[in-house]
Design a protein around this motif. Structure first.
Motif, PDB file in Angstrom:
ATOM      1  N   ASN A  80       0.836  -1.200   0.000  1.00  0.00           N
ATOM      2  CA  ASN A  80       0.000   0.000   0.000  1.00  0.00           C
ATOM      3  C   ASN A  80       0.869   1.248   0.000  1.00  0.00           C
ATOM      4  N   HIS A  81       0.331   2.365  -0.515  1.00  0.00           N
ATOM      5  CA  HIS A  81       0.988   3.658  -0.355  1.00  0.00           C
ATOM      6  C   HIS A  81       1.198   3.906   1.140  1.00  0.00           C
ATOM      7  N   SER A  82       2.391   4.303   1.508  1.00  0.00           N
ATOM      8  CA  SER A  82       2.855   4.508   2.898  1.00  0.00           C
ATOM      9  C   SER A  82       3.390   3.222   3.508  1.00  0.00           C
ATOM     10  N   GLY A  83       3.218   2.082   2.832  1.00  0.00           N
ATOM     11  CA  GLY A  83       3.859   0.857   3.277  1.00  0.00           C
ATOM     12  C   GLY A  83       3.139   0.072   4.340  1.00  0.00           C
ATOM     13  N   ALA A  84       1.838   0.277   4.514  1.00  0.00           N
ATOM     14  CA  ALA A  84       1.111  -0.474   5.538  1.00  0.00           C
ATOM     15  C   ALA A  84      -0.385  -0.448   5.272  1.00  0.00           C
ATOM     16  N   HIS A  85      -1.102  -1.336   5.967  1.00  0.00           N
ATOM     17  CA  HIS A  85      -2.558  -1.412   5.869  1.00  0.00           C
ATOM     18  C   HIS A  85      -3.246  -0.155   6.372  1.00  0.00           C
ATOM     19  N   LYS A  86      -2.541   0.699   7.095  1.00  0.00           N
ATOM     20  CA  LYS A  86      -3.149   1.881   7.713  1.00  0.00           C
ATOM     21  C   LYS A  86      -3.859   2.779   6.698  1.00  0.00           C
ATOM     22  N   MET A  87      -3.423   2.758   5.454  1.00  0.00           N
ATOM     23  CA  MET A  87      -4.027   3.625   4.438  1.00  0.00           C
ATOM     24  C   MET A  87      -5.504   3.329   4.239  1.00  0.00           C
ATOM     25  N   ALA A 119      -1.079  11.800   7.884  1.00  0.00           N
ATOM     26  CA  ALA A 119      -0.476  13.003   7.316  1.00  0.00           C
ATOM     27  C   ALA A 119      -0.603  13.011   5.792  1.00  0.00           C
ATOM     28  N   LEU A 120      -0.447  11.847   5.169  1.00  0.00           N
ATOM     29  CA  LEU A 120      -0.606  11.749   3.715  1.00  0.00           C
ATOM     30  C   LEU A 120      -2.014  12.131   3.277  1.00  0.00           C
ATOM     31  N   VAL A 121      -3.002  11.568   3.952  1.00  0.00           N
ATOM     32  CA  VAL A 121      -4.391  11.844   3.585  1.00  0.00           C
ATOM     33  C   VAL A 121      -4.761  13.291   3.888  1.00  0.00           C
ATOM     34  N   CYS A 129      -3.312  18.630  10.307  1.00  0.00           N
ATOM     35  CA  CYS A 129      -3.084  17.329  10.936  1.00  0.00           C
ATOM     36  C   CYS A 129      -2.150  17.461  12.135  1.00  0.00           C
ATOM     37  N   THR A 130      -2.568  16.900  13.270  1.00  0.00           N
ATOM     38  CA  THR A 130      -1.733  16.813  14.470  1.00  0.00           C
ATOM     39  C   THR A 130      -1.646  15.358  14.884  1.00  0.00           C
ATOM     40  N   VAL A 131      -0.434  14.875  15.120  1.00  0.00           N
ATOM     41  CA  VAL A 131      -0.211  13.472  15.482  1.00  0.00           C
ATOM     42  C   VAL A 131       0.435  13.397  16.863  1.00  0.00           C
ATOM     43  N   TYR A 132      -0.181  12.637  17.760  1.00  0.00           N
ATOM     44  CA  TYR A 132       0.375  12.404  19.088  1.00  0.00           C
ATOM     45  C   TYR A 132       1.139  11.078  19.079  1.00  0.00           C
ATOM     46  N   MET A 133       2.361  11.122  19.588  1.00  0.00           N
ATOM     47  CA  MET A 133       3.213   9.940  19.556  1.00  0.00           C
ATOM     48  C   MET A 133       4.070   9.898  20.819  1.00  0.00           C
ATOM     49  N   GLN A 150       7.505  16.390   7.157  1.00  0.00           N
ATOM     50  CA  GLN A 150       7.632  16.849   5.771  1.00  0.00           C
ATOM     51  C   GLN A 150       6.270  16.978   5.102  1.00  0.00           C
ATOM     52  N   LEU A 151       5.338  16.173   5.534  1.00  0.00           N
ATOM     53  CA  LEU A 151       3.980  16.215   4.975  1.00  0.00           C
ATOM     54  C   LEU A 151       3.136  17.331   5.574  1.00  0.00           C
TER      55      LEU A 151
END
Length: 409
Positions: A80-87, A119-121, A129-133, A150-151
């Motif tokens: 998948n685009h981004s390299g995982a099922h997450k897309m 972030a891609l979507v 987009c804000t991502v908590y990690m 970068q995205l």
């Protein structure tokens, strides 16, 4: 699932009152969207045109010969685009957020794959987009953090608790509580309050639906067994659910970690350290101490160390429709090496758990039996962890030399 988002005794919505109207808005919007054929077609089109579906079902001739048992196939979600099922899920939820008029999405991530996909979507749909990690996960998965930035996403390090996925989810919920009017919380796994478990599993079910068609085309029947790694449970739900009412055995592989001691693994099944509980908006099996406090977890893979599990999988396991096993860190590294060297496919450490569980059992099966392993992601993101686990001194020397050269400049 019933109307309250329950899967047997699991699931439901245990959220603060301030989020009730937002949760009800989301539930209504999701139901209406999935009844709208034009929206469903739009999701399918984006999965194809942006992410590259369908992903192939790949036969592993070399590995099958080496193991000497069942015929081994891989469902290639790593392509998948981004390299995982997450897309699969972020495309569905991103389009739903846009349909609802939201201008911002927030997400939590462990291994970083969901963060990158979000972030891609967001970039594609013109959303903030804000991502908590967790801070610990940022250290383990910095290449993904780099790409999120970068995205255009804002990456917020979470330093509370163990600084991993559970803590990132807590912070994302706090954000949503104060920003729900213009923000959609894009949960990455099939956990949380209703309708998230159903919604995430629904968007991910494209995996299993494709396997149904592909297995008939390639070996004229459904697989005898399907293996998937289990953290929160989105990739497992995605490949399992279309097969629940078939004769295919469904096997989930959890993170066995370093040992069975508390804090050394992330097994919510086959352990006396996990039991029914309510946390983070839903009811499921959580790893808890004697006082009911959530326990720390460990996995060699950043994406499998969640303290709970999808209520869908908890219910299916309780009903005997899914069998749960585990793989420890050493088995995972060996499985990674086997698949990489025999088939030229580099799996994520999360997916390597499924590979480990499958290879352990495949040798005891006959050559007339077929198994499918869900390769939920590719291993690019894990290069630092894998190099460390393999004690690859040349790679370490390269990093030291590169940093020394950059510092000198």
């Amino acid at each position: 699932m019933n109307d309250e988002g329950r899967f047997g005794q699991y699931g439901g919505s245990f959220i603060p009152e301030i989020l009730y109207s937002s949760q009800q808005q989301l539930l209504k919007a999701y139901r209406e969207a999935m009844a709208d054929t034009s929206f469903v077609q739009l999701v399918k089109s984006e999965m194809q045109d942006f992410s590259g579906r369908p992903t192939p079902l790949t036969y592993c001739a070399n590995l099958t010969k080496t193991i000497g048992g069942a015929q081994i196939y891989l469902k290639r979600e790593d392509l998948n685009h981004s390299g995982a099922h997450k897309m699969n899920n972020v495309i569905g939820q991103g389009l739903l957020a846009k349909r609802m008029g939201k201008t911002r999405i927030i997400a939590e991530t462990g291994a970083g794959q969901h963060g990158v996909a979000s972030a891609l979507v967001a970039a594609r749909l013109g959303l903030e987009c804000t991502v908590y990690m967790g801070a610990h996960d940022i250290e383990r998965q910095y290449p993904n953090v780099f790409w999120m930035k970068q995205l255009g996403a804002t990456v917020v390090p979470v330093t509370t608790g163990a600084a991993t996925l559970k803590d990132a989810l807590d912070e994302a919920l706090r954000d949503w509580s104060s920003s729900y009017e213009d923000t959609h919380y894009l949960i990455g796994t099939s956990c949380g309050c209703a309708p998230y478990p159903e919604m995430v599993a629904g968007f991910q079910s494209v995996i299993g639906e494709e396997v149904k068609e592909q297995s008939i085309q390639q070996f004229v029947r459904y697989p005898d067994r399907i293996y998937a790694c289990v953290g929160g449970g989105s990739n497992a739900c995605g490949i399992f659910l279309p097969f629940v009412d078939t004769q295919t055995e469904l096997v989930g592989v959890e993170a066995g970690g370093r040992s069975n001691a508390p804090g050394d693994h992330a097994m919510r099944f086959n352990t006396d350290q996990a039991r029914f509980g309510i946390a983070q908006g839903f009811a499921t099996r959580f790893l808890q101490d004697s006082e009911g406090q959530l326990q720390p977890t460990h996995s060699i893979s950043a994406g499998l160390d969640y303290v709970g599990v999808s209520p869908i999988l908890a219910d299916l396991e309780e009903k005997g429709k899914v069998r749960m096993t585990s793989a420890n860190d050493n088995e995972v590294i060996e499985a990674f090496k086997m698949l990489t060297r025999h088939e030229g496919i580099i799996p994520a450490l999360e997916s390597s758990h499924a590979v480990a569980g499958a290879l352990r059992e495949a040798a005891g099966m006959s050559a007339e039996e077929y198994i499918v392993i869900n390769i939920s992601g590719r291993g690019d993101k894990d290069i630092f962890n894998i190099a460390k686990a393999l004690n690859d001194e040349p790679f370490t020397d390269f990093l030291h030399a590169y940093l020394k050269e950059e510092t000198a400049q």
